[in-house]
Write an enzyme that holds these catalytic residues in place. Sequence first.
Site, short mmCIF file in Angstrom:
data_model
loop_
_atom_site.label_atom_id
_atom_site.label_comp_id
_atom_site.label_asym_id
_atom_site.label_seq_id
_atom_site.Cartn_x
_atom_site.Cartn_y
_atom_site.Cartn_z
N CYS A 129 0.82 -1.21 -0.05
CA CYS A 129 0.03 -0.04 -0.05
C CYS A 129 0.91 1.06 0.02
CB CYS A 129 -0.96 0.03 1.53
SG CYS A 129 -1.96 1.49 1.23
N ARG A 188 2.13 -7.34 -21.75
CA ARG A 188 3.18 -8.47 -21.97
C ARG A 188 2.93 -9.67 -23.01
NH1 ARG A 188 -0.55 -9.90 -16.45
NH2 ARG A 188 -1.99 -11.10 -17.39
#
Length: 279
Positions: free
Chosen positions: A117, A258
């Site tokens: 976070c 990707r």
Amino acid sequence: MDPVVTELGWASYRQGTVDSWRGESHIRLEDYVAEEVPIALVYNTRPHVVMLATPLNLEDFALGFSLTEEIVLDSAELMSIRVVQRAKGIEVRMRIPPHRFALIENKSRNMTGRTGCGLCGTTTLDQAIRKPHPVGKGFSLDADTMMAALAEMQQQQSLHQLTGAVHAAAWLIPNAGIKMIREDIGRHNALDKLIGTLSRTNCQFNSGCLLVTSRASYEMVQKAATVGITIMAAISAPTALAIKLADECGLTLIGFARNNKHIIYTHPHRIQHYQSMVS
């Protein structure tokens, strides 16, 4: 493989023997586990936040965090920095100008920032949802160059190859390839480390492309836009809030970059394609 650096007595990984099972087959093998260490960021003797991070490139991390959280607006405003090893973690002690320190009260965080976070410890919605200024015009980037760099990036992730547990942020310069890469157990820490080290070289953040191995979450876009990055490509998915912020700031946000594929979510004009589109 390049050796993975150890700093201040804190290794970036631990090595040990583990039991590995595949079906009914069992072997004993050497295993490598990424380290995760509490890093306290201290400004003018006042503790600000504790982040869990990989204990590498901590001066880069502290400078990058200071810039992306707008505690300082230029690397020159970080007057001094000292990394101190403590029994339970590491302190990064920094000195900033008094007028910057006076503003830090509204940005104080009161808890530990977890690894995954970048917003933990913020105490108000205004702190958490902070909208950077619009980014500049930027430049045009060949999609093939971007995808080739993403493949090259994997080969430069030394710690990840060893542990399989850390994120990376890399800086791509067109016609020059990947110029810098930083790794950390936290995706936002890796980005702060990259921004920190680039800022020491007076990097023009609107002249390169940010590549990240994580998802494109809100705080990643926020940090990138704060220093003026115009193109960000993430291997994984973006969040809806990240897309909204990228759109508002004028940042080109790319996800799922990707396996020779990518999706452009905002401001696609900066990405050049030389193959016809297939509907």
